[in-house]
Motif scaffolding. Structure first.
Motif, PDB file in Angstrom:
ATOM      1  N   ASN A  99     152.537 -26.918  45.263  1.00  0.00           N
ATOM      2  CA  ASN A  99     153.738 -27.011  46.097  1.00  0.00           C
ATOM      3  C   ASN A  99     153.898 -28.416  46.684  1.00  0.00           C
ATOM      4  O   ASN A  99     154.998 -28.948  46.741  1.00  0.00           O
ATOM      5  N   ASP A 100     152.786 -29.014  47.093  1.00  0.00           N
ATOM      6  CA  ASP A 100     152.856 -30.379  47.627  1.00  0.00           C
ATOM      7  C   ASP A 100     153.217 -31.372  46.532  1.00  0.00           C
ATOM      8  O   ASP A 100     153.975 -32.303  46.751  1.00  0.00           O
ATOM      9  N   MET A 101     152.639 -31.156  45.351  1.00  0.00           N
ATOM     10  CA  MET A 101     152.938 -32.071  44.242  1.00  0.00           C
ATOM     11  C   MET A 101     154.439 -32.030  43.936  1.00  0.00           C
ATOM     12  O   MET A 101     155.068 -33.050  43.695  1.00  0.00           O
ATOM     13  N   LEU A 102     155.004 -30.824  43.965  1.00  0.00           N
ATOM     14  CA  LEU A 102     156.429 -30.688  43.643  1.00  0.00           C
ATOM     15  C   LEU A 102     157.304 -31.278  44.745  1.00  0.00           C
ATOM     16  O   LEU A 102     158.328 -31.896  44.465  1.00  0.00           O
ATOM     17  N   ARG A 103     156.885 -31.101  45.991  1.00  0.00           N
ATOM     18  CA  ARG A 103     157.652 -31.700  47.086  1.00  0.00           C
ATOM     19  C   ARG A 103     157.650 -33.210  46.961  1.00  0.00           C
ATOM     20  O   ARG A 103     158.639 -33.875  47.226  1.00  0.00           O
ATOM     21  N   TYR A 104     156.499 -33.753  46.514  1.00  0.00           N
ATOM     22  CA  TYR A 104     156.399 -35.196  46.307  1.00  0.00           C
ATOM     23  C   TYR A 104     157.432 -35.649  45.277  1.00  0.00           C
ATOM     24  O   TYR A 104     157.986 -36.733  45.358  1.00  0.00           O
ATOM     25  N   MET A 105     157.737 -34.780  44.333  1.00  0.00           N
ATOM     26  CA  MET A 105     158.663 -35.136  43.257  1.00  0.00           C
ATOM     27  C   MET A 105     160.045 -34.518  43.477  1.00  0.00           C
ATOM     28  O   MET A 105     160.777 -34.282  42.528  1.00  0.00           O
ATOM     29  N   THR A 106     160.385 -34.282  44.733  1.00  0.00           N
ATOM     30  CA  THR A 106     161.647 -33.611  45.077  1.00  0.00           C
ATOM     31  C   THR A 106     162.839 -34.192  44.323  1.00  0.00           C
ATOM     32  O   THR A 106     163.706 -33.469  43.837  1.00  0.00           O
ATOM     33  N   GLY A 107     162.875 -35.514  44.236  1.00  0.00           N
ATOM     34  CA  GLY A 107     164.014 -36.172  43.590  1.00  0.00           C
ATOM     35  C   GLY A 107     164.176 -35.810  42.131  1.00  0.00           C
ATOM     36  O   GLY A 107     165.260 -35.932  41.558  1.00  0.00           O
ATOM     37  N   TYR A 108     163.121 -35.337  41.503  1.00  0.00           N
ATOM     38  CA  TYR A 108     163.165 -35.048  40.069  1.00  0.00           C
ATOM     39  C   TYR A 108     163.473 -33.581  39.773  1.00  0.00           C
ATOM     40  O   TYR A 108     163.856 -33.241  38.681  1.00  0.00           O
ATOM     41  N   ILE A 109     163.202 -32.725  40.769  1.00  0.00           N
ATOM     42  CA  ILE A 109     163.113 -31.300  40.448  1.00  0.00           C
ATOM     43  C   ILE A 109     164.071 -30.473  41.287  1.00  0.00           C
ATOM     44  O   ILE A 109     164.160 -30.629  42.500  1.00  0.00           O
ATOM     45  N   LYS A 110     164.767 -29.588  40.640  1.00  0.00           N
ATOM     46  CA  LYS A 110     165.590 -28.617  41.366  1.00  0.00           C
ATOM     47  C   LYS A 110     164.952 -27.255  41.189  1.00  0.00           C
ATOM     48  O   LYS A 110     164.376 -26.971  40.156  1.00  0.00           O
ATOM     49  N   ASP A 111     165.058 -26.421  42.220  1.00  0.00           N
ATOM     50  CA  ASP A 111     164.502 -25.085  42.090  1.00  0.00           C
ATOM     51  C   ASP A 111     165.573 -24.068  42.431  1.00  0.00           C
ATOM     52  O   ASP A 111     166.145 -24.098  43.525  1.00  0.00           O
ATOM     53  N   GLU A 112     165.880 -23.213  41.495  1.00  0.00           N
ATOM     54  CA  GLU A 112     166.948 -22.233  41.720  1.00  0.00           C
ATOM     55  C   GLU A 112     166.523 -21.162  42.732  1.00  0.00           C
ATOM     56  O   GLU A 112     167.353 -20.454  43.283  1.00  0.00           O
ATOM     57  N   TYR A 113     165.214 -21.021  42.965  1.00  0.00           N
ATOM     58  CA  TYR A 113     164.720 -19.949  43.831  1.00  0.00           C
ATOM     59  C   TYR A 113     164.639 -20.353  45.305  1.00  0.00           C
ATOM     60  O   TYR A 113     164.573 -19.517  46.178  1.00  0.00           O
ATOM     61  N   SER A 114     164.540 -21.643  45.587  1.00  0.00           N
ATOM     62  CA  SER A 114     164.444 -22.029  46.996  1.00  0.00           C
ATOM     63  C   SER A 114     165.032 -23.427  47.177  1.00  0.00           C
ATOM     64  O   SER A 114     165.231 -24.158  46.210  1.00  0.00           O
ATOM     65  N   ASP A 115     165.312 -23.779  48.441  1.00  0.00           N
ATOM     66  CA  ASP A 115     165.883 -25.113  48.644  1.00  0.00           C
ATOM     67  C   ASP A 115     164.813 -26.198  48.588  1.00  0.00           C
ATOM     68  O   ASP A 115     165.107 -27.366  48.507  1.00  0.00           O
ATOM     69  N   ARG A 116     163.563 -25.775  48.616  1.00  0.00           N
ATOM     70  CA  ARG A 116     162.470 -26.733  48.441  1.00  0.00           C
ATOM     71  C   ARG A 116     161.846 -26.477  47.086  1.00  0.00           C
ATOM     72  O   ARG A 116     161.630 -25.320  46.723  1.00  0.00           O
ATOM     73  N   PRO A 117     161.516 -27.515  46.344  1.00  0.00           N
ATOM     74  CA  PRO A 117     160.835 -27.249  45.081  1.00  0.00           C
ATOM     75  C   PRO A 117     159.485 -26.584  45.330  1.00  0.00           C
ATOM     76  O   PRO A 117     158.726 -27.045  46.186  1.00  0.00           O
ATOM     77  N   ARG A 118     159.237 -25.502  44.656  1.00  0.00           N
ATOM     78  CA  ARG A 118     157.961 -24.812  44.817  1.00  0.00           C
ATOM     79  C   ARG A 118     157.403 -24.449  43.451  1.00  0.00           C
ATOM     80  O   ARG A 118     158.154 -24.228  42.505  1.00  0.00           O
ATOM     81  N   GLY A 119     156.084 -24.365  43.381  1.00  0.00           N
ATOM     82  CA  GLY A 119     155.460 -23.938  42.129  1.00  0.00           C
ATOM     83  C   GLY A 119     155.796 -22.477  41.860  1.00  0.00           C
ATOM     84  O   GLY A 119     156.263 -21.762  42.744  1.00  0.00           O
ATOM     85  N   VAL A 120     155.539 -22.042  40.667  1.00  0.00           N
ATOM     86  CA  VAL A 120     155.868 -20.674  40.275  1.00  0.00           C
ATOM     87  C   VAL A 120     154.594 -19.828  40.290  1.00  0.00           C
ATOM     88  O   VAL A 120     153.611 -20.174  39.652  1.00  0.00           O
ATOM     89  N   ASN A 121     154.641 -18.743  41.061  1.00  0.00           N
ATOM     90  CA  ASN A 121     153.475 -17.847  41.147  1.00  0.00           C
ATOM     91  C   ASN A 121     152.191 -18.605  41.501  1.00  0.00           C
ATOM     92  O   ASN A 121     151.159 -18.430  40.864  1.00  0.00           O
ATOM     93  N   THR A 122     152.298 -19.460  42.524  1.00  0.00           N
ATOM     94  CA  THR A 122     151.123 -20.265  42.894  1.00  0.00           C
ATOM     95  C   THR A 122     150.091 -19.468  43.689  1.00  0.00           C
ATOM     96  O   THR A 122     148.985 -19.930  43.895  1.00  0.00           O
ATOM     97  N   ASN A 123     150.474 -18.273  44.173  1.00  0.00           N
ATOM     98  CA  ASN A 123     149.472 -17.424  44.824  1.00  0.00           C
ATOM     99  C   ASN A 123     149.686 -15.968  44.415  1.00  0.00           C
ATOM    100  O   ASN A 123     150.428 -15.230  45.046  1.00  0.00           O
ATOM    101  N   VAL A 124     149.039 -15.601  43.355  1.00  0.00           N
ATOM    102  CA  VAL A 124     149.132 -14.214  42.883  1.00  0.00           C
ATOM    103  C   VAL A 124     147.731 -13.620  42.814  1.00  0.00           C
ATOM    104  O   VAL A 124     147.399 -12.837  41.939  1.00  0.00           O
ATOM    105  N   SER A 125     146.898 -14.053  43.780  1.00  0.00           N
ATOM    106  CA  SER A 125     145.521 -13.552  43.776  1.00  0.00           C
ATOM    107  C   SER A 125     145.437 -12.156  44.391  1.00  0.00           C
ATOM    108  O   SER A 125     144.447 -11.457  44.213  1.00  0.00           O
ATOM    109  N   ARG A 126     146.471 -11.745  45.143  1.00  0.00           N
ATOM    110  CA  ARG A 126     146.456 -10.399  45.740  1.00  0.00           C
ATOM    111  C   ARG A 126     147.678  -9.576  45.344  1.00  0.00           C
ATOM    112  O   ARG A 126     147.978  -8.567  45.945  1.00  0.00           O
ATOM    113  N   ARG A 127     148.416 -10.067  44.382  1.00  0.00           N
ATOM    114  CA  ARG A 127     149.519  -9.288  43.806  1.00  0.00           C
ATOM    115  C   ARG A 127     149.731  -9.804  42.382  1.00  0.00           C
ATOM    116  O   ARG A 127     149.135 -10.813  41.991  1.00  0.00           O
ATOM    117  N   GLU A 128     150.580  -9.085  41.642  1.00  0.00           N
ATOM    118  CA  GLU A 128     150.839  -9.527  40.270  1.00  0.00           C
ATOM    119  C   GLU A 128     151.848 -10.670  40.249  1.00  0.00           C
ATOM    120  O   GLU A 128     152.733 -10.743  41.101  1.00  0.00           O
TER     121      GLU A 128
END
Ligand SMILES: [Zn+2]
Ligand SMILES: [Zn+2]
Length: 399
Positions: A99-128
């Motif tokens: 998530n931090d890496m993507l925020r660092y690259m905000t100018g390059y990346i758009k995310d349809e799921y949130s207004d901040r670029p976030r990784g996909v499924n970066t914490n699925v250790s307690r859910r699928e």
């Protein structure tokens, strides 16, 4: 004749010039190489039971999951600390740094799921993971480490940590970490095993009622033949209740740092009295993937944790006998004096007749025995085959 002579002089002077140039070049390259240099701590271990003994760090993290250092740093650190083998085992399901890496690259990346670029499924250790699955390239950590390792020559193992709630398992010798994840934990393991990987049970949860068994999940995975090793040491913890149990069940005994920051910061500054980080000593013919994997599958390991060496009796005895020798010095009127010499990097804590003494790494110890002693038996209090079960050694006193 004359021209031959001149030719000879010309060739000679050309040769001398090229020697001078070559010398200057090599001088320059020596200087250049001194711009960066690293010291390595050597861990000296004699051959044990006909095998070489290799030092392995089989559980480490980097910024490609929740660690704080780069793969390049891990490689250099492992080399400096005297390891021969390094596995980088970043969590598959838990990768907060993305998530931090993507925020660092905000100018390059758009995310349809949130207004901040976030990784996909970066914490699925307690859910699928949701329908997008894990889309990060989970091989990048290993691949950057591999490039860094060209200068250091460790045996670098591609691995990952499968992380579900309290159940964590390392898969070692994977070929493609992007093909490991499945919502079902057992299927994830099988995905790795299909690539030639082996599975290590990390920091096991103990069944409270028996104190010696692992959780029903771990027991059933082991019964299905999926687990090759178990961590009896992880960071500052050791699972003493499991020593004997793991040996009897045929596991390779593993000790890992599970380092997320540097060995130095994470490990030593927290009161570890040991000179070395946790490591697994692997008894193998060669330091290559095939030999090391075979040794792990066959349980030819000794776990080192904070001065303790934990393993099967034959390997611990083999290590002790290859490292330590006894020489008779003299017989006085009342005593027999002997010298015990240790040519390995591990100290041994000897107990004899209710007395304790340490023969230091690369050191000698003079002790007195009853006059005329022909043999002495020690309990070696840092060689463990079970909880409170130490290896006993007999040494002859030859005059
Ligand atoms: Zn873990
Ligand atoms: Zn871990």
């Amino acid at each position: 004749m004359k021209s031959l002579k001149y030719t000879a002089i010309l060739i000679l002077s050309l040769a001398l010039t090229s020697v001078a140039v070559a010398q200057r070049h090599s001088h320059n390259s020596v200087q250049a190489s001194f711009h960066s240099y690293y010291h390595r701590q050597q861990i000296v271990i004699p051959d044990v039971c006909g095998y070489n003994v290799y030092t392995a760090g089989l559980h480490t993290h980097t910024i490609y999951s929740d660690g704080q250092v780069t793969p390049l740093y891990r490689v250099r650190e492992a080399w400096r600390y005297g390891l021969d083998i390094l596995a980088i085992t970043d969590h598959i399901e838990y990768r907060p740094t993305e998530n931090d890496m993507l925020r660092y690259m905000t100018g390059y990346i758009k995310d349809e799921y949130s207004d901040r670029p976030r990784g996909v499924n970066t914490n699925v250790s307690r859910r699928e993971a949701d329908e997008r699955g894990i889309i990060a390239d989970l091989n990048v950590g290993y691949e950057t480490a591999k490039t860094a390792n060209e200068k250091f020559g460790l045996l670098l193992i591609r691995g990952a940590e499968i992380t579900r709630g309290d159940n964590h398992f390392n898969v070692l010798f994977t070929k493609d970490n992007n093909k490991v994840y499945d919502a079902d934990i057992e299927k994830s393991m099988r995905n790795a095993i299909d690539q030639g990987a082996i599975v290590i049970h990390n920091h096991p949860k103990i069944d409270k009622s028996t104190e010696t068994q692992m959780t029903p999940l771990a027991e059933s995975l082991h019964a299905k033949g999926l687990l090759s090793g178990v961590e009896v040491g992880n960071s500052f913890h050791s699972w003493d209740h499991l020593f004997r149990y793991a040996i009897d069940k045929g596991y390779a005994l593993i000790s890992g740092t599970d380092a997320h920051s540097s060995f130095d910061e994470f490990y030593y500054q927290n009161g570890n009295r040991s000179t070395y980080p946790n490591m697994t000593l692997v008894l193998a013919k060669r330091c290559d993937e095939q030999s090391i994997k075979e040794a792990l599958v066959k349980g030819r390991t000794i776990a080192y944790q904070n001065g303790k060496l934990i393993g099967r009796e034959e390997y611990l005895l083999g290590l002790f006998n290859a490292s330590v020798s006894l020489q008779h010095m003299c017989d006085t009127r009342r005593e027999t004096m002997v010298i015990i010499t240790n040519k390995s990097s591990f100290p041994y804590e000897l107990r004899y007749n209710k007395h304790n003494a340490v023969v230091h790494a690369m050191g000698s110890l003079q002790i007195s025995l009853p006059i005329g002693a022909k043999e002495v038996e020690f309990e070696v209090r840092n060689l463990f085959v079970g909880k409170g079960e130490y290896v006993k050694v007999k040494m002859a006193v030859q005059r």
